[in-house]
Design an enzyme around this catalytic site. Sequence first.
Site, short mmCIF file in Angstrom:
data_model
loop_
_atom_site.label_atom_id
_atom_site.label_comp_id
_atom_site.label_asym_id
_atom_site.label_seq_id
_atom_site.Cartn_x
_atom_site.Cartn_y
_atom_site.Cartn_z
N SER A 153 38.32 37.12 34.37
CA SER A 153 39.49 37.53 35.13
C SER A 153 40.26 38.62 34.39
O SER A 153 39.69 39.63 33.98
CB SER A 153 40.36 36.31 35.43
OG SER A 153 41.36 36.62 36.36
N ASP A 181 36.05 35.98 45.55
CA ASP A 181 35.98 34.66 44.92
C ASP A 181 37.21 33.80 45.24
O ASP A 181 37.46 32.81 44.58
CB ASP A 181 35.82 34.80 43.40
CG ASP A 181 36.98 35.53 42.73
OD1 ASP A 181 38.06 35.65 43.35
OD2 ASP A 181 36.82 35.99 41.58
N HIS A 190 36.90 31.62 41.93
CA HIS A 190 37.35 32.45 40.80
C HIS A 190 37.24 31.74 39.46
O HIS A 190 36.71 32.31 38.50
CB HIS A 190 38.80 32.90 41.05
CG HIS A 190 39.32 33.86 40.03
ND1 HIS A 190 38.83 35.14 39.89
CD2 HIS A 190 40.29 33.71 39.08
CE1 HIS A 190 39.47 35.75 38.91
NE2 HIS A 190 40.35 34.92 38.40
#
EC number: 2.3.1.-
Length: 535
Positions: free
Chosen positions: A182, A391, A416
């Site tokens: 991320s 996601d 995610h």
Amino acid sequence: MALLLEEIIRSVEALLKLRNRNKKPYVDPNLDPVLLVPGIAGSILNAVDHESGKEERVWVRIFGADHEFRTKMWSRFDPSTGKTISLDPKTSIVVPQDRAGLHAIDVLDPDLIIGRESVFYFHEMIVEMLGWGFEEGKTLFGFGYDFRQSNRLQETMDEFAKKLEIVYKASGEKKINLISHSMGGLLVKCFMALHSDIFEKYVQNWIAIAAPFRGAPGYIASSLLNGMSFVNGWEQNFFVSKWSMHQLLIECPSIYELMCCPYFKWEHPPVLELWREKQSNDEDESSDVYLESYRSLESLEVFTKSLSNNIADYCGKSIDLSFNWKIMEWAHKTKQVLASAKLPSQVKFYNIYGTHLETPHSVCYGNEKMPVKDLTNLRYFQPTYICVDGDGTVPVESAMADGLEAVARVGVPGEHRGILNDHRVFRMLKKWLNVGEPDPYYNPINDYVILPTTFEMEKYHENGLEVASVKESWDIISDDNNISTAGSRISSISLSQPGNDQNPQAEARATLTVEPQNDGTQHVKLNAVSVSVDA
């Protein structure tokens, strides 16, 4: 059939070795070191009392979280340094360094027992990699950081440089494999842009997972206007409130750096939509409802007006927490730094991104029956989203747009955070990290990977007759635009073996089905049956 059975037997044996706790952990001394870099909210943060030196975890803690979070974590941005500074003058925020930095990014609330999975971060990946032969402090490390701060804050850059040197020396001066998740991908890219010489000296591979290279437009827009929740279900009753989180985010440079990149050529530019009410001049005071639409730069004025009277109480003192244009200017320069990043020639880059989930892209507030009359009340409206593939947090389009020369970009169906414990991701990591034997299922051609998805086997044996059936499937991901989508293709295979003194008479039949998918992948299914009769 024999090859399939042999593969299953090997897997079971490996699992049994990992589960046997009486044996010492397997360590492979030949592995190159790995440094894990989390995303936003992915590090444990402690508050250190300046007088007593006592440390107390303020992120993450489920029980009694909200008060300590507001007291110790709320902050104000200092434009002279680019740092957001905690409002509490008696404490400072630090990241625990236990277990070579892994403690801070493993289980974010180690005290939680029921529902512990909700605070797992890199936990499943760490367990998996220890099973591959990695060793904490020698070949496996973590880099936690204060995720409130800018991804290019000099203090964070200095800490990351120091961490790279520590990992390099601890592993016997082996070059490092970075795995970021991320927002950690933005931190790594900022470091690469600002300190390319150090990056090239210590790093050999960088694997970015679910990185919002061009922002997470829908998710971040609603977070700045309404706040965000990091846990779901019953834990929300004990966790940091959405409102408390909202007040923190307004002064976090990292959040502004995750906003939509306005200069990226989006296929469909993200927008902020508002249902508004326009008063007519009729005597009956009727009104017209209409839909306003704002592109990313235009929407900043909406953010400014909606947060113009946002006041929070901090220890009995009112503080103004309006939309921060100083942070916005800082974030704009960060995006320029990210755009300038170049991959050193000796470093290999890989990009894994999540797919197959509805992901916020544009945000809409109000509706025809309940329009937004006052922008200062916008933060009390429930947003609705226009979604794209991604996601659930980062759109595919943003995650793929790394702007670098990648060895491979691979989309994996997954959420995610959940993508960090996906078996298909583990298979790719083993290949790219050169762990164990070569993977026969993986094709290293750019953007082309074969991912086993299911395996089922049944066996029946009675009165000299043995029947075995196998069902297995794979997903083939490729950037080949010539893949046909006309329909399924079915093939059949038949094999027979005459019986003798050593082997029984046997026959096997298999059906192979290839199903093209709308996203350009191919789903392959194998159904096989074998029958053998003892002589």
